[in-house]
Design a protein around this motif. Structure first.
Motif, PDB file in Angstrom:
ATOM      1  N   UNK A 147      40.312  76.174 -93.818  1.00 35.81           N
ATOM      2  CA  UNK A 147      41.426  75.623 -94.578  1.00 35.81           C
ATOM      3  C   UNK A 147      42.396  76.738 -94.917  1.00 35.81           C
ATOM      4  N   UNK A 148      43.578  76.356 -95.269  1.00 39.50           N
ATOM      5  CA  UNK A 148      44.578  77.335 -95.700  1.00 39.50           C
ATOM      6  C   UNK A 148      44.758  77.193 -97.199  1.00 39.50           C
ATOM      7  N   UNK A 149      45.593  78.022 -97.761  1.00 39.68           N
ATOM      8  CA  UNK A 149      45.766  78.045 -99.211  1.00 39.68           C
ATOM      9  C   UNK A 149      46.248  76.714 -99.779  1.00 39.68           C
ATOM     10  N   UNK A 150      46.960  75.922 -98.993  1.00 41.72           N
ATOM     11  CA  UNK A 150      47.445  74.629 -99.490  1.00 41.72           C
ATOM     12  C   UNK A 150      46.347  73.580 -99.504  1.00 41.72           C
ATOM     13  N   UNK A 151      45.172  73.900 -98.940  1.00 36.19           N
ATOM     14  CA  UNK A 151      44.074  72.948 -98.890  1.00 36.19           C
ATOM     15  C   UNK A 151      44.058  72.121 -97.617  1.00 36.19           C
ATOM     16  N   UNK A 152      45.043  72.306 -96.743  1.00 37.96           N
ATOM     17  CA  UNK A 152      45.071  71.569 -95.479  1.00 37.96           C
ATOM     18  C   UNK A 152      43.971  72.096 -94.560  1.00 37.96           C
ATOM     19  N   UNK A 153      43.345  71.199 -93.820  1.00 36.90           N
ATOM     20  CA  UNK A 153      42.339  71.606 -92.840  1.00 36.90           C
ATOM     21  C   UNK A 153      43.063  72.007 -91.569  1.00 36.90           C
ATOM     22  N   UNK A 154      42.685  73.153 -91.043  1.00 39.54           N
ATOM     23  CA  UNK A 154      43.302  73.633 -89.812  1.00 39.54           C
ATOM     24  C   UNK A 154      42.589  73.046 -88.611  1.00 39.54           C
ATOM     25  N   UNK A 155      43.336  72.620 -87.632  1.00 42.07           N
ATOM     26  CA  UNK A 155      42.758  72.125 -86.392  1.00 42.07           C
ATOM     27  C   UNK A 155      42.155  73.269 -85.602  1.00 42.07           C
ATOM     28  N   UNK A 156      41.174  72.946 -84.802  1.00 48.66           N
ATOM     29  CA  UNK A 156      40.561  73.966 -83.957  1.00 48.66           C
ATOM     30  C   UNK A 156      41.155  73.857 -82.569  1.00 48.66           C
ATOM     31  N   UNK A 157      41.641  74.954 -82.008  1.00 45.58           N
ATOM     32  CA  UNK A 157      42.171  74.898 -80.654  1.00 45.58           C
ATOM     33  C   UNK A 157      41.106  74.353 -79.712  1.00 45.58           C
ATOM     34  N   UNK A 158      41.547  73.602 -78.734  1.00 43.80           N
ATOM     35  CA  UNK A 158      40.631  73.081 -77.737  1.00 43.80           C
ATOM     36  C   UNK A 158      40.255  71.630 -77.969  1.00 43.80           C
TER      37      UNK A 158
ATOM     38  N   UNK B 105      51.598  73.026 -78.430  1.00 41.93           N
ATOM     39  CA  UNK B 105      50.655  74.095 -78.775  1.00 41.93           C
ATOM     40  C   UNK B 105      51.285  75.019 -79.805  1.00 41.93           C
ATOM     41  N   UNK B 106      52.482  75.478 -79.500  1.00 46.99           N
ATOM     42  CA  UNK B 106      53.136  76.422 -80.396  1.00 46.99           C
ATOM     43  C   UNK B 106      54.158  75.713 -81.276  1.00 46.99           C
ATOM     44  N   UNK B 107      54.252  76.167 -82.501  1.00 48.72           N
ATOM     45  CA  UNK B 107      55.294  75.683 -83.403  1.00 48.72           C
ATOM     46  C   UNK B 107      56.327  76.784 -83.633  1.00 48.72           C
ATOM     47  N   UNK B 108      56.197  77.862 -82.846  1.00 47.20           N
ATOM     48  CA  UNK B 108      57.100  79.007 -82.963  1.00 47.20           C
ATOM     49  C   UNK B 108      58.186  78.920 -81.893  1.00 47.20           C
ATOM     50  N   UNK B 109      59.381  79.311 -82.278  1.00 49.51           N
ATOM     51  CA  UNK B 109      60.476  79.328 -81.319  1.00 49.51           C
ATOM     52  C   UNK B 109      60.285  80.499 -80.364  1.00 49.51           C
TER      53      UNK B 109
ATOM     54  N   UNK C 258      54.019  78.233 -90.061  1.00 50.50           N
ATOM     55  CA  UNK C 258      54.318  78.029 -88.637  1.00 50.50           C
ATOM     56  C   UNK C 258      53.306  78.790 -87.787  1.00 50.50           C
ATOM     57  N   UNK C 259      53.023  80.034 -88.141  1.00 51.20           N
ATOM     58  CA  UNK C 259      52.043  80.835 -87.396  1.00 51.20           C
ATOM     59  C   UNK C 259      50.646  80.227 -87.506  1.00 51.20           C
ATOM     60  N   UNK C 260      50.296  79.758 -88.681  1.00 52.38           N
ATOM     61  CA  UNK C 260      48.963  79.218 -88.924  1.00 52.38           C
ATOM     62  C   UNK C 260      48.697  77.945 -88.112  1.00 52.38           C
ATOM     63  N   UNK C 261      49.743  77.184 -87.830  1.00 56.79           N
ATOM     64  CA  UNK C 261      49.584  75.938 -87.089  1.00 56.79           C
ATOM     65  C   UNK C 261      49.982  76.066 -85.618  1.00 56.79           C
ATOM     66  N   UNK C 262      50.187  77.262 -85.135  1.00 60.51           N
ATOM     67  CA  UNK C 262      50.459  77.500 -83.718  1.00 60.51           C
ATOM     68  C   UNK C 262      49.130  77.820 -83.042  1.00 60.51           C
ATOM     69  N   UNK C 263      48.636  76.881 -82.267  1.00 60.31           N
ATOM     70  CA  UNK C 263      47.275  76.973 -81.726  1.00 60.31           C
ATOM     71  C   UNK C 263      47.033  78.214 -80.886  1.00 60.31           C
ATOM     72  N   UNK C 264      48.033  78.685 -80.178  1.00 68.00           N
ATOM     73  CA  UNK C 264      47.831  79.870 -79.340  1.00 68.00           C
ATOM     74  C   UNK C 264      47.508  81.106 -80.172  1.00 68.00           C
TER      75      UNK C 264
ATOM     76  N   UNK D 265      51.159  79.759 -72.654  1.00 69.90           N
ATOM     77  CA  UNK D 265      50.812  80.675 -73.748  1.00 69.90           C
ATOM     78  C   UNK D 265      49.392  80.421 -74.246  1.00 69.90           C
ATOM     79  N   UNK D 266      49.003  79.155 -74.304  1.00 67.94           N
ATOM     80  CA  UNK D 266      47.651  78.825 -74.755  1.00 67.94           C
ATOM     81  C   UNK D 266      46.621  79.355 -73.758  1.00 67.94           C
ATOM     82  N   UNK D 267      46.881  79.182 -72.477  1.00 69.00           N
ATOM     83  CA  UNK D 267      45.970  79.699 -71.451  1.00 69.00           C
ATOM     84  C   UNK D 267      45.863  81.225 -71.538  1.00 69.00           C
ATOM     85  N   UNK D 268      46.978  81.892 -71.775  1.00 66.90           N
ATOM     86  CA  UNK D 268      46.957  83.355 -71.907  1.00 66.90           C
ATOM     87  C   UNK D 268      46.117  83.779 -73.109  1.00 66.90           C
ATOM     88  N   UNK D 269      46.220  83.049 -74.209  1.00 63.96           N
ATOM     89  CA  UNK D 269      45.425  83.370 -75.399  1.00 63.96           C
ATOM     90  C   UNK D 269      43.943  83.140 -75.143  1.00 63.96           C
TER      91      UNK D 269
END
Length: 134
Positions: free
Chosen positions: A4-15, A22-26, A47-53, A81-85
């Protein structure tokens, strides 16, 4: 236990995703999805926390990734980008980039005809059989 993150939201697991976002970053973010998930003006850390890569670790499960070159909704760079990660973390994956296919293709079509299925379905089945998942 889910991360979870500080806001209490559950983070998704990549895959564990069927969506090409995949990315929420420009510059490759699908901005509509980012706004729907995080609001109109999300903090850069969110944005970084929810960018799966950026969340891939050695513990990320093996992944089947597919995209189409002509997807006009989500840039193919999301999958690349996800494949590279995954590669960097040593996680096995199958990556398929097909030349043809509109955005949303993975959701199927109105006409049910197994003969007209996109190749990603048999490629995914081949991977699942090889992994003993079916």
């Amino acid at each position: 236990m889910p991360r979870t993150q500080s806001s209490g939201r559950v983070l998704g697991q990549p895959g564990n995703s069927l969506l090409p976002v995949i990315t929420l970053m420009e510059p490759f973010a699908h901005l509509g999805s980012r706004k729907n998930l995080l609001g109109a003006d999300p903090a850069p850390e969110l944005i970084r926390e929810f960018s799966s890569e950026l969340q891939v670790t050695k513990d990320t499960p093996p992944c089947f990734i597919w995209h189409t070159y002509e997807d006009g909704g989500v840039p193919v760079e999301n999958s690349l980008q996800f494949a590279a990660a995954l590669r960097k973390a040593g996680v096995p994956f199958d990556l398929h980039v097909y030349q043809k296919g509109q955005h949303g293709l993975g959701l199927g079509t109105r006409d049910w005809d197994p003969e007209k299925r996109h190749p990603w379905t048999s490629d995914c089945a081949f991977l699942a059989e090889g992994a003993g998942l079916c």
